[in-house]
Design a protein around this motif. Structure first.
Motif, PDB file in Angstrom:
ATOM      1  N   THR A  65      15.723  14.150  12.884  1.00 21.78           N
ATOM      2  CA  THR A  65      16.175  14.211  14.278  1.00 21.78           C
ATOM      3  C   THR A  65      16.790  12.879  14.680  1.00 21.78           C
ATOM      4  N   SER A  66      17.258  12.812  15.916  1.00 24.00           N
ATOM      5  CA  SER A  66      17.787  11.549  16.451  1.00 24.00           C
ATOM      6  C   SER A  66      17.155  11.301  17.819  1.00 24.00           C
ATOM      7  N   ASN A  81      18.493   7.152  13.312  1.00 25.98           N
ATOM      8  CA  ASN A  81      19.346   8.180  13.920  1.00 25.98           C
ATOM      9  C   ASN A  81      19.255   8.014  15.432  1.00 25.98           C
ATOM     10  N   CYS A 139      13.206  10.161  12.292  1.00 25.88           N
ATOM     11  CA  CYS A 139      14.356   9.576  12.985  1.00 25.88           C
ATOM     12  C   CYS A 139      14.759   8.255  12.354  1.00 25.88           C
TER      13      CYS A 139
END
Ligand code: BTN
Length: 258
Positions: free
Chosen positions: A154-155, A139, A115
């Protein structure tokens, strides 16, 4: 009198830029003080490690570069990356209530996906750092990652289902990063290495593949050395300090088959 650098005391906010790394280096050359932060709503040519890019979609992530002026030798630069990783992981933990993992040297992970990435660039002379630029891309509110990154990135929003005020996240990250930076300046590498080793599942006992250009090494991680380099034990028992490269988990044979 406090000598605190005060991360983010000076902030240069940009709507758009090619890369906050370039902007921050220009400000550092013009003697901007330590702790100056360059932050952009979007980057058109965001830079990652090892010549990669960094996807910097407008308005959803944090794209920032921090100017540091530590009185240390360039060989200690890996430690600055670890300092920033610890700060981001703690900051995200506070802001999103989730425990992050750290993957040496520069990845912050949520549920095994990246992330945040950290990029450390520096200008050095006569064996001393003139300045370092610590860039970080987080993110935050991306609803989905680009298809080609979905399996590895991913975030915060994807993982928690919530949207975040990026300013609040950034504030938490800067506060924690500053705390670890001060710890490093005051007490040296040892507390940073032990904090990183505690916070990272990759520091010890992980079977990994390390790729550095065309060179690929496989082994099991056995800790960090006193400069913050990851130690990789090969199958023949030889222990190699990793100077650079990207670390990935090594899947069991049954998972890779087919
Ligand atoms: C990596 O994981 O490879 C490092 C990614 C670093 C991305 C950030 S976004 C803000 C700053 N500006 C850049 O161009 N790169 C860093």
């Amino acid at each position: 009198m406090s000598t605190r650098p005060r991360f983010g005391q000076n902030v240069l906010r940009l709507e758009t830029t090619d890369s906050t790394m370039r902007e921050a280096a220009e400000w550092a050359e013009r003697n901007a003080p330590e702790g100056t932060l360059v932050v952009a709503e979007e980057q058109t040519a965001g830079r990652g490690r090892l010549g990669r890019g960094w996807v910097s979609e407008r308005g959803v992530g944090i794209y920032a570069s921090l100017i540091l002026r530590p009185a240390v030798a360039p060989v200690q630069s890996t430690l600055l990356t670890l300092v920033m990783g610890l700060g981001v992981a703690r900051g995200l933990g506070e802001a999103a209530g989730m425990q992050c993992d750290l993957r040496w040297p520069n990845d912050v992970l949520l549920n095994d996906k990246k992330c945040c990435g950290i990029l450390l660039e520096m200008s050095a002379e006569n064996d001393r750092v003139r300045y370092a630029i610590a860039g970080f891309g987080i993110n935050v509110n991306q609803a989905a990652m680009p298809e080609e990154l979905e399996s590895i990135a991913t975030s915060l929003r994807i993982e928690t289902g919530c949207e975040y005020v990026r300013e609040v996240v950034l504030d938490a990250v800067l506060r924690h990063a500053e705390r670890y930076y001060e710890m490093f300046l005051a007490r040296g590498a040892a507390p940073i290495i032990s904090a990183f080793s505690r916070a990272s599942s990759y520091a010890r006992g992980r079977r990994v593949v390390v790729e550095n250009g065309a060179v690929r090494s496989m082994g099991t991680t056995v800790g960090l050395d006193s400069s913050g380099l990851l130690l990789l034990e090969h199958e023949d028992g030889r222990v190699e300090p990793i100077l650079a490269g990207s670390v990935r988990p090594r899947r069991a044979r049954s998972e890779t088959a087919g």
